[in-house]
Design a protein around this motif. Structure first.
Motif, short mmCIF file in Angstrom:
data_model
loop_
_atom_site.label_atom_id
_atom_site.label_comp_id
_atom_site.label_asym_id
_atom_site.label_seq_id
_atom_site.Cartn_x
_atom_site.Cartn_y
_atom_site.Cartn_z
N ARG A 162 6.40 13.66 -6.57
CA ARG A 162 6.10 15.10 -6.58
C ARG A 162 4.83 15.37 -5.76
O ARG A 162 4.77 16.32 -4.99
CB ARG A 162 5.92 15.59 -8.03
CG ARG A 162 7.20 15.50 -8.84
CD ARG A 162 6.98 16.03 -10.25
NE ARG A 162 6.83 17.48 -10.26
CZ ARG A 162 6.33 18.16 -11.29
NH1 ARG A 162 5.92 17.54 -12.37
NH2 ARG A 162 6.23 19.47 -11.23
N PHE A 163 3.81 14.55 -5.96
CA PHE A 163 2.55 14.74 -5.22
C PHE A 163 2.78 14.56 -3.71
O PHE A 163 2.26 15.33 -2.90
CB PHE A 163 1.49 13.74 -5.68
CG PHE A 163 0.76 14.12 -6.95
CD1 PHE A 163 0.88 15.39 -7.51
CD2 PHE A 163 -0.08 13.20 -7.58
CE1 PHE A 163 0.19 15.73 -8.68
CE2 PHE A 163 -0.78 13.54 -8.74
CZ PHE A 163 -0.64 14.80 -9.29
N GLY A 164 3.53 13.53 -3.35
CA GLY A 164 3.75 13.25 -1.92
C GLY A 164 4.46 14.39 -1.22
O GLY A 164 4.05 14.84 -0.13
N THR A 165 5.51 14.90 -1.84
CA THR A 165 6.27 15.99 -1.21
C THR A 165 5.42 17.27 -1.17
O THR A 165 5.42 18.00 -0.18
CB THR A 165 7.61 16.24 -1.95
OG1 THR A 165 7.34 16.39 -3.35
CG2 THR A 165 8.57 15.09 -1.76
N ALA A 166 4.67 17.51 -2.25
CA ALA A 166 3.82 18.72 -2.30
C ALA A 166 2.70 18.67 -1.25
O ALA A 166 2.32 19.69 -0.68
CB ALA A 166 3.23 18.88 -3.70
N ALA A 167 2.21 17.46 -0.99
CA ALA A 167 1.12 17.33 0.00
C ALA A 167 1.64 17.68 1.40
O ALA A 167 0.91 18.30 2.19
CB ALA A 167 0.58 15.90 -0.01
N ARG A 203 9.39 10.63 3.73
CA ARG A 203 10.73 11.24 3.61
C ARG A 203 10.67 12.75 3.83
O ARG A 203 11.46 13.32 4.56
CB ARG A 203 11.26 10.95 2.20
CG ARG A 203 12.61 11.52 1.92
CD ARG A 203 13.66 10.56 2.40
NE ARG A 203 14.98 11.05 2.09
CZ ARG A 203 16.06 10.28 2.07
NH1 ARG A 203 15.97 9.00 2.35
NH2 ARG A 203 17.23 10.78 1.81
N LYS A 204 9.68 13.38 3.16
CA LYS A 204 9.58 14.83 3.28
C LYS A 204 9.22 15.23 4.72
O LYS A 204 9.76 16.20 5.26
CB LYS A 204 8.51 15.34 2.31
CG LYS A 204 8.30 16.85 2.32
CD LYS A 204 9.35 17.56 1.48
CE LYS A 204 9.16 19.06 1.52
NZ LYS A 204 9.16 19.70 0.24
N CYS A 205 8.34 14.45 5.33
CA CYS A 205 7.95 14.73 6.72
C CYS A 205 9.16 14.62 7.64
O CYS A 205 9.48 15.55 8.38
CB CYS A 205 6.89 13.74 7.19
SG CYS A 205 5.24 14.15 6.64
N GLU A 206 9.81 13.45 7.56
CA GLU A 206 10.88 13.15 8.54
C GLU A 206 12.13 14.00 8.31
O GLU A 206 12.63 14.65 9.22
CB GLU A 206 11.23 11.66 8.41
CG GLU A 206 12.01 11.11 9.59
CD GLU A 206 12.23 9.61 9.44
OE1 GLU A 206 11.26 8.86 9.21
OE2 GLU A 206 13.40 9.18 9.52
N LEU A 228 1.41 3.90 -5.45
CA LEU A 228 1.02 4.26 -4.07
C LEU A 228 2.24 4.23 -3.15
O LEU A 228 2.42 5.12 -2.31
CB LEU A 228 -0.06 3.30 -3.55
CG LEU A 228 -1.43 3.44 -4.23
CD1 LEU A 228 -2.38 2.36 -3.74
CD2 LEU A 228 -2.02 4.82 -3.97
N ASN A 229 3.06 3.19 -3.30
CA ASN A 229 4.23 3.10 -2.42
C ASN A 229 5.21 4.27 -2.63
O ASN A 229 5.70 4.82 -1.64
CB ASN A 229 4.92 1.74 -2.59
CG ASN A 229 4.16 0.66 -1.84
OD1 ASN A 229 3.55 0.93 -0.80
ND2 ASN A 229 4.18 -0.56 -2.36
N PRO A 230 5.49 4.66 -3.88
CA PRO A 230 6.33 5.85 -4.04
C PRO A 230 5.73 7.10 -3.39
O PRO A 230 6.46 7.95 -2.87
CB PRO A 230 6.41 6.02 -5.57
CG PRO A 230 6.20 4.65 -6.11
CD PRO A 230 5.27 3.96 -5.16
N ALA A 231 4.40 7.20 -3.39
CA ALA A 231 3.75 8.37 -2.75
C ALA A 231 3.92 8.31 -1.23
O ALA A 231 4.24 9.31 -0.59
CB ALA A 231 2.28 8.43 -3.13
N ILE A 232 3.74 7.10 -0.67
CA ILE A 232 3.93 6.92 0.79
C ILE A 232 5.37 7.29 1.16
O ILE A 232 5.62 8.04 2.10
CB ILE A 232 3.64 5.45 1.19
CG1 ILE A 232 2.16 5.12 0.98
CG2 ILE A 232 4.07 5.17 2.63
CD1 ILE A 232 1.82 3.63 1.10
N ARG A 233 6.29 6.75 0.38
CA ARG A 233 7.73 7.00 0.63
C ARG A 233 8.04 8.49 0.60
O ARG A 233 8.79 9.01 1.43
CB ARG A 233 8.53 6.24 -0.44
CG ARG A 233 10.01 6.56 -0.52
CD ARG A 233 10.59 5.74 -1.65
NE ARG A 233 11.99 6.00 -1.92
CZ ARG A 233 12.42 6.90 -2.80
NH1 ARG A 233 11.55 7.63 -3.48
NH2 ARG A 233 13.72 7.04 -3.01
N ALA A 234 7.44 9.19 -0.39
CA ALA A 234 7.71 10.62 -0.54
C ALA A 234 7.16 11.41 0.65
O ALA A 234 7.83 12.32 1.17
CB ALA A 234 7.10 11.12 -1.85
#
Ligand code: F6P
Length: 343
Positions: free
Chosen positions: A289-294, A24-27, A15-21
């Motif tokens: 990958r999921f976090g950035t794609a979202a 990061r991608k947002c900011e 979960l934390n790697p997804a939050i981080r992604a």
């Protein structure tokens, strides 16, 4: 854009790697602002938020759990829950909400999405039982933990010539049991999808022990069920989403095995150990990958979609399809691969 983020349901490594992604991608990728809701849908209903930025996410990649906290809160079971959730989202002028969750959390996201809230989903659950994605965040780590435990159980089982029944999580789907059982060399695997006959379980054990190896591992999913009317089970409690709180099938199995075969049997219930600790490399990469794609989904206005793994590709699917039915263990994997090694 202003984007809200939450983690809901049972926690899992990744979960934390997804939050981080996401952050990061947002900011860095889009110049977005992110706020985090605490404890899943509870934070949205009660307006409990924290600011999230790259700085806050430093060091969380290898950490299990979720820095946002989680809960099994269901806004649709709380008075004015959905209306309060919508008010919170409007109060913070959010352009989008990213929900990281399993079928319950994403089911709520999709309902809110149907009422006009711009939502995107990221699939996570150690159970791997969400449809439309090959794997969910957390599953790989949970299997790894289970296999390491089974490897350890083998040596003590051999020393004492015992049957060790290892219970893993999986209420309605036996993905962890099947993968961990195959990888850990189980004598028999019990999953919710295939009601087991205790006679056959004992037969497999006798067969193995007659071959001179008096030691066996039985891997049982917590939701494994005996063929109807064959073994008495205690009725479990229900949570806010109406799910059964399970745990204990392994004790019933071990007692029956010992009684019927005379082989000394013991039980290990892995429980929340499977949900704790550092995520595997696979889960870290999948979550990233999921976090950035979202975040890309948000910027494309792909509302009510969930990012999903199809083979090696991350694609988008409707959340509604992902939560419409549980993804249970492929019968072919169970019968043509796992069962070949029973006994
Ligand atoms: O999140 C899924 C899961 O790990 C199931 O495998 C398990 O039955 C359940 O959560 C346990 O939930 P809780 O931590 O709320 O007791």
């Amino acid at each position: 854009m202003r984007i809200g983020l939450l983690t809901g349901g049972g926690d899992c490594p990744g979960l934390n790697p997804a939050i981080r992604a996401v952050v990061r991608k947002c900011e860095v990728g889009y110049g977005d602002e992110v706020i985090g809701f605490l404890d899943g849908w509870r934070g949205v209903v009660e307006d409990a938020v924290v600011p999230l930025d790259v700085e806050r996410c430093r060091g969380i990649l290898p950490r299990g759990g979720t820095i946002l906290g989680t809960s099994r809160t269901n806004p649709y079971r709380i008075e004015n829950g959905p209306a309060r959730a919508v008010e919170t989202i409007e109060r913070h002028h959010l352009d989008a909400l990213i929900a990281i969750g399993g079928e319950d959390t994403l089911g709520v996201a999709d309902k809110l999405g149907a009422s006009g809230i711009p939502v995107v989903g990221i699939p996570k659950t150690i159970d791997n039982d969400l449809s439309e994605t090959d794997f969910t965040i957390g599953f790989d780590t949970a299997v790894q933990i289970a296999v390491e435990s089974i490897d350890r159980l083998h040596t003590t089982a051999e020393s004492h010539h015992r049957v060790l029944v290892c219970e893993v999580m999986g209420r309605h789907a036996g993905w962890i049991a099947t993968y961990a059982g195959i990888a850990g060399g189980a004598t028999v695997i019990l999953v919710p999808e295939e009601p087991f006959a205790i006679d056959s379980v004992c037969e497999y054990l006798r067969h193995r022990h007659c071959a001179g190896t008096y030691a066996s591992i039985v891997v049982a999913a917590e939701g494994a069920k005996p063929v109807e009317g064959t073994l008495a089970l205690v009725a479990p409690e229900l949570d806010q989403f109406g799910h059964e709180r399970l745990g204990g099938i392994s004790t019933v199995v071990a007692e029956e095995v010992e009684h019927r075969t005379g082989y000394e049997s013991r039980v290990t219930i892995l429980g929340h150990v499977q949900r704790g600790g550092t995520p595997s490399a696979f889960d870290r990469v999948l979550a990233t990958r999921f976090g950035t794609a979202a975040v890309d989904c948000v910027h494309d206005g792909a509302w009510r979609s969930m990012v999903a793994l199809h083979g090696t590709r991350v694609e988008r699917v409707p959340i509604a399809d992902a939560v419409a039915k549980l993804k249970t263990v492929d019968p072919d994997l169970f019968r043509s691969v796992a069962e070949v090694f029973f006994g």
